[in-house]
Motif scaffolding. Sequence first.
Motif, PDB file in Angstrom:
ATOM      1  N   UNK A 221       9.466   5.601  30.595  1.00 40.72           N
ATOM      2  CA  UNK A 221       9.731   5.517  32.044  1.00 40.72           C
ATOM      3  C   UNK A 221      10.716   6.618  32.436  1.00 40.72           C
ATOM      4  N   UNK A 222      11.752   6.773  31.608  1.00 42.40           N
ATOM      5  CA  UNK A 222      12.786   7.790  31.869  1.00 42.40           C
ATOM      6  C   UNK A 222      12.191   9.196  31.791  1.00 42.40           C
ATOM      7  N   UNK A 223      11.332   9.429  30.784  1.00 32.80           N
ATOM      8  CA  UNK A 223      10.721  10.755  30.636  1.00 32.80           C
ATOM      9  C   UNK A 223       9.819  11.069  31.840  1.00 32.80           C
ATOM     10  N   UNK A 224       9.169  10.030  32.385  1.00 31.10           N
ATOM     11  CA  UNK A 224       8.314  10.246  33.566  1.00 31.10           C
ATOM     12  C   UNK A 224       9.163  10.620  34.788  1.00 31.10           C
ATOM     13  N   UNK A 225      10.348  10.001  34.917  1.00 32.81           N
ATOM     14  CA  UNK A 225      11.270  10.363  36.016  1.00 32.81           C
ATOM     15  C   UNK A 225      11.673  11.822  35.866  1.00 32.81           C
ATOM     16  N   UNK A 226      12.012  12.206  34.635  1.00 37.65           N
ATOM     17  CA  UNK A 226      12.439  13.589  34.390  1.00 37.65           C
ATOM     18  C   UNK A 226      11.310  14.558  34.721  1.00 37.65           C
ATOM     19  N   UNK A 227      10.058  14.117  34.490  1.00 33.87           N
ATOM     20  CA  UNK A 227       8.901  14.980  34.789  1.00 33.87           C
ATOM     21  C   UNK A 227       8.550  14.960  36.279  1.00 33.87           C
ATOM     22  N   UNK A 228       9.346  14.243  37.089  1.00 33.68           N
ATOM     23  CA  UNK A 228       9.171  14.318  38.538  1.00 33.68           C
ATOM     24  C   UNK A 228       8.338  13.217  39.149  1.00 33.68           C
ATOM     25  N   UNK A 229       7.976  12.171  38.359  1.00 37.21           N
ATOM     26  CA  UNK A 229       7.105  11.119  38.892  1.00 37.21           C
ATOM     27  C   UNK A 229       7.891  10.031  39.617  1.00 37.21           C
ATOM     28  N   UNK A 230       7.166   9.302  40.494  1.00 38.21           N
ATOM     29  CA  UNK A 230       7.697   8.047  41.036  1.00 38.21           C
ATOM     30  C   UNK A 230       7.309   6.988  40.001  1.00 38.21           C
ATOM     31  N   UNK A 231       8.278   6.209  39.529  1.00 42.79           N
ATOM     32  CA  UNK A 231       8.009   5.343  38.372  1.00 42.79           C
ATOM     33  C   UNK A 231       8.288   3.871  38.679  1.00 42.79           C
ATOM     34  N   UNK A 383       9.090  12.457  25.654  1.00 41.72           N
ATOM     35  CA  UNK A 383       8.839  13.756  26.303  1.00 41.72           C
ATOM     36  C   UNK A 383       7.541  14.367  25.781  1.00 41.72           C
ATOM     37  N   UNK A 384       7.294  14.222  24.462  1.00 44.01           N
ATOM     38  CA  UNK A 384       6.058  14.753  23.877  1.00 44.01           C
ATOM     39  C   UNK A 384       4.829  14.035  24.430  1.00 44.01           C
ATOM     40  N   UNK A 385       4.931  12.721  24.564  1.00 40.04           N
ATOM     41  CA  UNK A 385       3.806  11.931  25.084  1.00 40.04           C
ATOM     42  C   UNK A 385       3.526  12.319  26.545  1.00 40.04           C
ATOM     43  N   UNK A 386       4.617  12.465  27.328  1.00 42.22           N
ATOM     44  CA  UNK A 386       4.444  12.832  28.746  1.00 42.22           C
ATOM     45  C   UNK A 386       3.825  14.226  28.867  1.00 42.22           C
ATOM     46  N   UNK A 387       4.283  15.155  28.024  1.00 41.26           N
ATOM     47  CA  UNK A 387       3.728  16.519  28.092  1.00 41.26           C
ATOM     48  C   UNK A 387       2.230  16.483  27.802  1.00 41.26           C
ATOM     49  N   UNK A 388       1.824  15.700  26.796  1.00 39.69           N
ATOM     50  CA  UNK A 388       0.406  15.637  26.428  1.00 39.69           C
ATOM     51  C   UNK A 388      -0.410  14.970  27.542  1.00 39.69           C
ATOM     52  N   UNK A 389       0.087  13.848  28.035  1.00 36.78           N
ATOM     53  CA  UNK A 389      -0.703  13.136  29.065  1.00 36.78           C
ATOM     54  C   UNK A 389      -0.770  13.933  30.363  1.00 36.78           C
ATOM     55  N   UNK A 390       0.309  14.673  30.675  1.00 35.89           N
ATOM     56  CA  UNK A 390       0.295  15.479  31.905  1.00 35.89           C
ATOM     57  C   UNK A 390      -0.764  16.570  31.801  1.00 35.89           C
ATOM     58  N   UNK A 391      -0.900  17.156  30.607  1.00 36.28           N
ATOM     59  CA  UNK A 391      -1.933  18.174  30.393  1.00 36.28           C
ATOM     60  C   UNK A 391      -3.320  17.585  30.607  1.00 36.28           C
ATOM     61  N   UNK A 392      -3.557  16.399  30.018  1.00 33.99           N
ATOM     62  CA  UNK A 392      -4.868  15.743  30.173  1.00 33.99           C
ATOM     63  C   UNK A 392      -5.098  15.339  31.630  1.00 33.99           C
ATOM     64  N   UNK A 393      -4.034  14.831  32.257  1.00 41.09           N
ATOM     65  CA  UNK A 393      -4.151  14.354  33.639  1.00 41.09           C
ATOM     66  C   UNK A 393      -4.544  15.484  34.583  1.00 41.09           C
ATOM     67  N   UNK A 394      -3.930  16.630  34.399  1.00 35.44           N
ATOM     68  CA  UNK A 394      -4.243  17.758  35.268  1.00 35.44           C
ATOM     69  C   UNK A 394      -5.680  18.198  35.074  1.00 35.44           C
ATOM     70  N   UNK A 395      -6.170  18.213  33.819  1.00 34.93           N
ATOM     71  CA  UNK A 395      -7.565  18.566  33.567  1.00 34.93           C
ATOM     72  C   UNK A 395      -8.480  17.512  34.180  1.00 34.93           C
TER      73      UNK A 395
END
Length: 401
Positions: A221-231, A383-395
């Motif tokens: 949840x914290x990593x998603x906030x850092x990545x700019x999401x509403x959580x 942070x690693x999980x968020x980076x991976x899912x963000x890549x997939x999400x954008x695709x």
Amino acid sequence: MNVLQGRKIVLIVSGGVAAYKSAELVRLLVKAGVDVHVVLTAAGARFVTAVTFQALSGNAVWSDLWDPRMPNNMAHIDLTRDADAIMIAPASADLLAKLANGLADDLTTTLCLARDCPLIVAPAMNRQMWEHPATMRNMRVLRDDGVTVLGPDSGEQACGEVGLGRMLEAEHLFLRLEVFFGPKTLAGRKVVLTAGPTFEAIDPVRGITNSSSGKMGYALARACVIAGAEVVLVSGPTALPVPDGVCRLSVASALEMREAVASVVDGADVFIGVAAVADYRPDRSAEHKIKKSGEAMQLTLVPNPDILAEVAARPDAPFCVGFAAESRDLDHYAEGKRKNKGLDMVVGNLVREGLGLDDNLVVLYDRGGRHPLPRATKAELAHGIVAHLAGLLNAHSLTRS
Ligand code: PMT
């Protein structure tokens, strides 16, 4: 890796009781691998000594514009040239007023005027000083000049008054710095997560639960906030504090968790099921405490709904991420869960040593295969999980549009 690791921050500590919080901030930053250089104003030194900051940062502390330790006598230039940011915490009303007017009559103000890196300020002052039209005017000027303002917070003040003006706590400032420097891979996205165990009541004082601590879900949840999401975090019973910037809905049972998720999942871009949801619950919860009778007793368990599978089956399903905690055959079971529940991604973890630990070993599964991450703390893995899912999400978003 922490987004702050390897950065250099010049921390200016000006006069205010909140200077004690800055000592803790230095400790947190240094622990995260930040090279911290403290500049202590004369007023700041009345509250905390240079020795404290030198010991915590491992670097010399600066106060004087004419400090002869700088070979070229240009501390006001050299201190910040390779810095990623100047942070002022606490930032007094007086110092903010000087900065708003471009004054440069000491090391602190000269550093700020001569900088070529971002300036971040954490104001701390009495509430009347904060609300004064002059301070408000100064803050408008500073914001217009591109200065990032963190806080202040509201609450009881050192003077005994209550209101806006308290400096944010060190942990909050640390998180805000992570948000400031972290890549905004989830900007504009709404993420709903579940975390922790569920508690399935047998009677008013007993129930069935498990040893999930919530640490993995809260870290995500914290990593998603850092990545700019509403959580929004739907959490089973845990002892963890609500991460800054997260909206938490507290629940106990799987049925309550399902209802809470349904109430917030509309419009979500991502749903992450981290919770260890009980697969079964007692068919009924006794109204009163069940008394001991000496006889054997039977509990009838009925299956709980699968919250994640239900979200993934919605016509407007968000990008769905599941977790799989297995003690063997991780690839087989995790990949099976991904396919059976119709998920975009599964985070598989081997939990032979049990739940609740601070670190974890995970493998990510998606349509592209398996992607192991190195063993790390749950905060780092998040942070690693968020980076991976963000890549997939954008695709995923690109193929949908
Ligand atoms: O909280 P920690 O101590 O940090 O531990 C973290 C964790 C081990 C709990 C976490 O990393 C984890 O693996 N969570 C999932 C546990 C699990 O194996 O769940 P499952 O196999 O029962 O379910 C698979 C997925 O479906 C999970 O995403 C789960 O949240 C979801 N599910 C399951 C059952 C159910 N009724 N509803 C669900 O949404």
